[in-house]
Scaffold this active site. Structure first.
Site, PDB file in Angstrom:
ATOM      1  N   PHE A  15      33.441  39.357  23.190  1.00 29.68           N
ATOM      2  CA  PHE A  15      32.621  39.483  24.537  1.00 29.68           C
ATOM      3  C   PHE A  15      32.204  40.880  24.408  1.00 29.68           C
ATOM      4  O   PHE A  15      30.782  41.200  24.562  1.00 29.68           O
ATOM      5  CB  PHE A  15      33.634  39.381  25.687  1.00 29.68           C
ATOM      6  CG  PHE A  15      33.159  39.781  26.797  1.00 29.68           C
ATOM      7  CD1 PHE A  15      31.587  39.315  27.147  1.00 29.68           C
ATOM      8  CD2 PHE A  15      33.820  40.429  27.743  1.00 29.68           C
ATOM      9  CE1 PHE A  15      31.294  39.720  28.602  1.00 29.68           C
ATOM     10  CE2 PHE A  15      33.333  40.802  29.044  1.00 29.68           C
ATOM     11  CZ  PHE A  15      32.092  40.364  29.367  1.00 29.68           C
ATOM     12  N   ILE A  16      33.012  42.052  24.371  1.00 31.73           N
ATOM     13  CA  ILE A  16      32.452  43.399  24.496  1.00 31.73           C
ATOM     14  C   ILE A  16      31.645  43.865  23.273  1.00 31.73           C
ATOM     15  O   ILE A  16      30.798  44.441  23.326  1.00 31.73           O
ATOM     16  CB  ILE A  16      33.751  44.397  25.004  1.00 31.73           C
ATOM     17  CG1 ILE A  16      34.090  43.760  26.246  1.00 31.73           C
ATOM     18  CG2 ILE A  16      33.189  45.594  25.186  1.00 31.73           C
ATOM     19  CD1 ILE A  16      35.363  44.528  26.478  1.00 31.73           C
ATOM     20  N   ASP A  66      39.574  38.934   8.617  1.00 31.75           N
ATOM     21  CA  ASP A  66      40.748  39.793   9.610  1.00 31.75           C
ATOM     22  C   ASP A  66      40.610  41.316   9.199  1.00 31.75           C
ATOM     23  O   ASP A  66      40.549  41.465   8.130  1.00 31.75           O
ATOM     24  CB  ASP A  66      41.817  38.862   9.416  1.00 31.75           C
ATOM     25  CG  ASP A  66      42.845  39.304  10.467  1.00 31.75           C
ATOM     26  OD1 ASP A  66      43.296  40.491  10.411  1.00 31.75           O
ATOM     27  OD2 ASP A  66      43.249  38.442  11.155  1.00 31.75           O
ATOM     28  N   THR A 130      42.354  49.675  26.735  1.00 31.67           N
ATOM     29  CA  THR A 130      42.292  49.052  27.898  1.00 31.67           C
ATOM     30  C   THR A 130      42.996  49.899  29.189  1.00 31.67           C
ATOM     31  O   THR A 130      44.020  50.647  28.677  1.00 31.67           O
ATOM     32  CB  THR A 130      42.926  47.687  27.960  1.00 31.67           C
ATOM     33  OG1 THR A 130      43.255  47.057  29.350  1.00 31.67           O
ATOM     34  CG2 THR A 130      44.195  47.763  27.276  1.00 31.67           C
ATOM     35  N   ASP A 131      42.679  49.637  30.485  1.00 28.98           N
ATOM     36  CA  ASP A 131      43.338  50.336  31.490  1.00 28.98           C
ATOM     37  C   ASP A 131      44.888  49.885  31.406  1.00 28.98           C
ATOM     38  O   ASP A 131      45.779  50.288  32.291  1.00 28.98           O
ATOM     39  CB  ASP A 131      42.678  50.433  32.769  1.00 28.98           C
ATOM     40  CG  ASP A 131      42.386  48.908  33.352  1.00 28.98           C
ATOM     41  OD1 ASP A 131      42.697  47.769  32.465  1.00 28.98           O
ATOM     42  OD2 ASP A 131      42.097  48.738  34.461  1.00 28.98           O
ATOM     43  N   GLU A 132      45.057  48.750  31.231  1.00 29.85           N
ATOM     44  CA  GLU A 132      46.499  47.935  31.263  1.00 29.85           C
ATOM     45  C   GLU A 132      47.545  48.620  30.449  1.00 29.85           C
ATOM     46  O   GLU A 132      48.547  48.209  30.854  1.00 29.85           O
ATOM     47  CB  GLU A 132      46.322  46.441  30.771  1.00 29.85           C
ATOM     48  CG  GLU A 132      45.530  45.607  31.468  1.00 29.85           C
ATOM     49  CD  GLU A 132      45.489  44.227  31.257  1.00 29.85           C
ATOM     50  OE1 GLU A 132      46.730  43.685  30.935  1.00 29.85           O
ATOM     51  OE2 GLU A 132      44.737  43.546  31.163  1.00 29.85           O
ATOM     52  N   TYR A 154      50.629  42.212  25.364  1.00 27.32           N
ATOM     53  CA  TYR A 154      49.100  42.631  25.286  1.00 27.32           C
ATOM     54  C   TYR A 154      49.015  43.871  25.316  1.00 27.32           C
ATOM     55  O   TYR A 154      48.674  44.803  24.492  1.00 27.32           O
ATOM     56  CB  TYR A 154      48.073  41.575  26.002  1.00 27.32           C
ATOM     57  CG  TYR A 154      46.846  42.305  26.151  1.00 27.32           C
ATOM     58  CD1 TYR A 154      45.919  42.613  25.009  1.00 27.32           C
ATOM     59  CD2 TYR A 154      46.506  43.088  27.509  1.00 27.32           C
ATOM     60  CE1 TYR A 154      44.825  43.126  25.097  1.00 27.32           C
ATOM     61  CE2 TYR A 154      44.935  43.700  27.479  1.00 27.32           C
ATOM     62  CZ  TYR A 154      44.305  43.752  26.474  1.00 27.32           C
ATOM     63  OH  TYR A 154      43.320  44.526  26.406  1.00 27.32           O
ATOM     64  N   LYS A 158      48.542  47.109  22.843  1.00 30.99           N
ATOM     65  CA  LYS A 158      47.402  48.044  22.823  1.00 30.99           C
ATOM     66  C   LYS A 158      47.795  49.304  22.938  1.00 30.99           C
ATOM     67  O   LYS A 158      47.176  50.355  22.230  1.00 30.99           O
ATOM     68  CB  LYS A 158      46.240  47.649  24.059  1.00 30.99           C
ATOM     69  CG  LYS A 158      45.532  46.412  23.803  1.00 30.99           C
ATOM     70  CD  LYS A 158      44.581  46.348  22.731  1.00 30.99           C
ATOM     71  CE  LYS A 158      43.328  47.558  23.006  1.00 30.99           C
ATOM     72  NZ  LYS A 158      42.257  47.412  21.838  1.00 30.99           N
ATOM     73  N   ASN A 183      38.572  45.891  33.755  1.00 32.16           N
ATOM     74  CA  ASN A 183      38.320  44.905  33.529  1.00 32.16           C
ATOM     75  C   ASN A 183      36.824  44.565  33.284  1.00 32.16           C
ATOM     76  O   ASN A 183      36.075  44.779  34.398  1.00 32.16           O
ATOM     77  CB  ASN A 183      38.628  43.813  34.809  1.00 32.16           C
ATOM     78  CG  ASN A 183      40.423  43.678  34.423  1.00 32.16           C
ATOM     79  OD1 ASN A 183      40.894  44.477  34.408  1.00 32.16           O
ATOM     80  ND2 ASN A 183      40.587  42.287  34.756  1.00 32.16           N
ATOM     81  N   PRO A 209      42.691  27.898  40.230  1.00 34.34           N
ATOM     82  CA  PRO A 209      44.179  28.220  40.227  1.00 34.34           C
ATOM     83  C   PRO A 209      44.205  29.857  40.498  1.00 34.34           C
ATOM     84  O   PRO A 209      43.465  30.612  39.853  1.00 34.34           O
ATOM     85  CB  PRO A 209      44.965  27.897  38.891  1.00 34.34           C
ATOM     86  CG  PRO A 209      43.507  27.773  37.976  1.00 34.34           C
ATOM     87  CD  PRO A 209      42.360  27.274  38.849  1.00 34.34           C
ATOM     88  N   ARG A 218      41.981  44.450  40.625  1.00 37.83           N
ATOM     89  CA  ARG A 218      41.459  44.933  39.284  1.00 37.83           C
ATOM     90  C   ARG A 218      40.168  45.783  39.744  1.00 37.83           C
ATOM     91  O   ARG A 218      39.562  45.462  40.736  1.00 37.83           O
ATOM     92  CB  ARG A 218      41.042  43.658  38.496  1.00 37.83           C
ATOM     93  CG  ARG A 218      42.512  42.878  38.197  1.00 37.83           C
ATOM     94  CD  ARG A 218      43.350  43.570  37.262  1.00 37.83           C
ATOM     95  NE  ARG A 218      44.470  42.913  36.873  1.00 37.83           N
ATOM     96  CZ  ARG A 218      45.682  42.861  37.422  1.00 37.83           C
ATOM     97  NH1 ARG A 218      45.743  43.828  38.748  1.00 37.83           N
ATOM     98  NH2 ARG A 218      46.876  42.154  37.202  1.00 37.83           N
ATOM     99  N   ASP A 276      53.210  32.612  40.409  1.00 37.44           N
ATOM    100  CA  ASP A 276      52.392  33.833  39.869  1.00 37.44           C
ATOM    101  C   ASP A 276      52.974  34.088  38.273  1.00 37.44           C
ATOM    102  O   ASP A 276      53.844  33.558  37.895  1.00 37.44           O
ATOM    103  CB  ASP A 276      53.156  35.019  40.644  1.00 37.44           C
ATOM    104  CG  ASP A 276      52.278  36.416  40.542  1.00 37.44           C
ATOM    105  OD1 ASP A 276      51.066  36.157  39.924  1.00 37.44           O
ATOM    106  OD2 ASP A 276      52.770  37.221  41.262  1.00 37.44           O
ATOM    107  N   LYS A 278      54.252  35.978  35.093  1.00 33.33           N
ATOM    108  CA  LYS A 278      55.364  36.571  34.683  1.00 33.33           C
ATOM    109  C   LYS A 278      54.768  37.976  34.481  1.00 33.33           C
ATOM    110  O   LYS A 278      53.943  38.320  33.920  1.00 33.33           O
ATOM    111  CB  LYS A 278      55.957  36.147  33.552  1.00 33.33           C
ATOM    112  CG  LYS A 278      56.811  34.953  33.492  1.00 33.33           C
ATOM    113  CD  LYS A 278      57.548  34.252  32.254  1.00 33.33           C
ATOM    114  CE  LYS A 278      58.123  33.068  32.534  1.00 33.33           C
ATOM    115  NZ  LYS A 278      58.788  32.335  31.322  1.00 33.33           N
TER     116      LYS A 278
END
Length: 325
Positions: A15-16, A66, A130-132, A154, A158, A183, A209, A218, A276, A278
Site C-alpha cells: 500500500f504505502i 523475500d 509506525t506510531d504503534e 505487530y 516494529k 494510520n 463490525p 487514531r 473488542d 485483545k
C-alpha cells in the site's frame, strides 16, 4: 539535496510502498536516478498491478522475493545509493492470530536488510515504521524521545526493528533514519484494513463490525501526504535521527464509520458492535513538529477530501460488489 543515482525500495508493491513508487516515477527530483529496484514478496497485501505505471519506465526493475533472502536476490547487482524499507507484516489482527510471520519479516528480515546495507556501504537506510511502537497515549502526543510501549506482536516487532536499525547507527556509524507515521489511508489499501472494510461493506449493505465501543482514536494520514514527507526526508534529512509523521486528524473509529456512511449515503443501522480486540490500544497520537520545523512539511489533504477520493477509487474497482467474508 541528496543526489541519488540508484535506489532500492523494499515492500514496493504494498500500500504505502506502491504509493511511494508511483510518486517518484513522475517526480522530477528523481529524473537523474538511473536505476530503481523494487523488491516485494507479493503476499496478500502486495500487488504487481499497484506499480505497473512505474514498470513501464526503464529505470525501474522489479525483483520478486523475500527480504530474508536479500543477499541471494541482489547478488551481482551494483549496490544502490539508498534503501527505503517498507517491507513488513502490518495487520494487528493477523499478528494476534499468529505472530510468527511478524517476527520473521519485521525483525529477522529487517536485521538481514540493514546488515546487507551496512556491509555494502549503502549511503542511507530509511526505515519506515509506525506510531504503534509508542503504545496507547492517554494524554498529549508522543515525541521522538517518548518511551516505546508496544502492545501487539505487530507493534513489538516494529519496535524491535527500529531498535536494530538505530543500534547499527550507534555501533557502526551507519547512516540511518527511522520514520514513524500515523494510520495511513487512501486508494490501493488492502481490503482487510479498517477504512477499506467499512467502504466495501457499506456499498454491499453488509453489517460493519466495530470493536468495543468504537471510541478508540487514531490519527489519519492520507498516504500521498505520507509519501511526500518520506521523499523530503530521503532527499534532505540528516541521518542518525527519528522523525514522526502525523496527519493531525485524530478521530474515533466510530466517527470514521459515520463519515463514510454519510458520504456513501448508507444508514448507521449497518454498524454492528463486536467484542473488542485483545490488547486494543485506546489512542495513538504523534507530535511531528520536529519534521515540520526541519523540512517545512505538513499534511495537505483534509480528511473529508482524502476520504472522498478513497471512496471513489474503491467504487471504481470491478470487484467492489463482491460479498466479503
Amino acid at each position: 539535496m541528496r543526489k541519488l543515482k540508484s535506489l532500492l525500495i523494499t515492500g514496493g508493491a504494498g500500500f504505502i510502498g506502491s504509493a511511494f513508487v508511483r510518486s517518484i516515477a513522475t517526480d522530477a527530483r528523481f529524473d537523474n536516478c538511473e536505476k530503481i529496484f523494487i523488491l516485494d514478496s507479493l503476499t496478500y497485501a502486495g500487488k504487481i498491478e499497484n506499480i505497473q505505471i512505474a514498470l513501464n519506465d526503464s529505470r525501474f526493475e522489479f525483483i520478486h522475493g523475500d527480504i530474508n533472502e536479500i543477499e541471494i536476490l541482489l547478488k551481482g547487482l551494483q549496490a544502490p545509493d539508498a534503501v527505503v524499507h517498507f517491507a513488513a507484516e502490518s495487520h494487528v489482527d493477523r499478528s494476534i492470530s499468529d505472530g510468527a510471520p511478524f517476527i520473521n519479516t519485521n525483525i529477522v528480515g529487517s536485521f538481514k536488510l540493514v546488515e546487507w546495507a551496512r556491509i555494502n556501504k549503502i549511503g542511507l537506510f530509511l526505515h519506515v515504521s509506525t506510531d504503534e511502537v509508542y503504545g496507547s497515549i492517554e494524554v498529549g502526543s508522543a515525541t521522538e524521545e517518548s518511551n516505546l510501549a508496544p502492545s501487539s506482536q505487530y507493534s513489538a516487532s516494529k519496535a524491535s526493528s527500529d531498535l536494530i536499525v538505530l543500534a547499527n547507527a550507534h555501533t557502526f556509524n551507519q547512516s540511518v533514519i527511522v520514520t514513524r507515521c500515523t494510520n495511513n489511508y487512501g486508494p490501493y489499501q488492502d481490503s482487510e484494513k479498517l477504512i477499506p472494510t467499512i467502504i466495501r461493506k457499506a456499498i454491499n449493505d453488509q453489517k460493519i463490525p466495530i470493536y468495543g465501543s468504537g471510541l478508540n482514536v487514531r490519527d489519519w494520514l492520507f498516504v500521498n501526504d505520507h509519501v511526500q514527507a518520506l521523499i523530503s526526508i530521503l532527499l534532505n534529512a540528516e541521518p542518525g535521527q527519528i522523525l514522526n509523521i502525523s496527519g493531525d486528524n485524530e478521530m474515533s473509529n466510530l466517527a470514521v464509520v459515520n463519515q463514510i456512511l454519510e458520504i456513501i449515503g448508507k444508514p448507521t443501522s449497518l454498524i454492528e458492535y463486536v467484542e473488542d480486540r485483545k490488547g486494543h490500544d485506546m489512542r495513538y497520537s504523534l507530535d511531528s513538529s520536529k519534521l515540520k520545523n526541519l523540512l517545512s512539511w505538513k499534511p495537505q489533504i483534509e480528511f473529508i477530501h482524502g476520504l472522498t477520493q478513497t471512496i471513489d477509487w474503491y467504487k471504481s474497482q470491478p470487484d467492489i460488489r463482491k460479498v466479503m467474508v
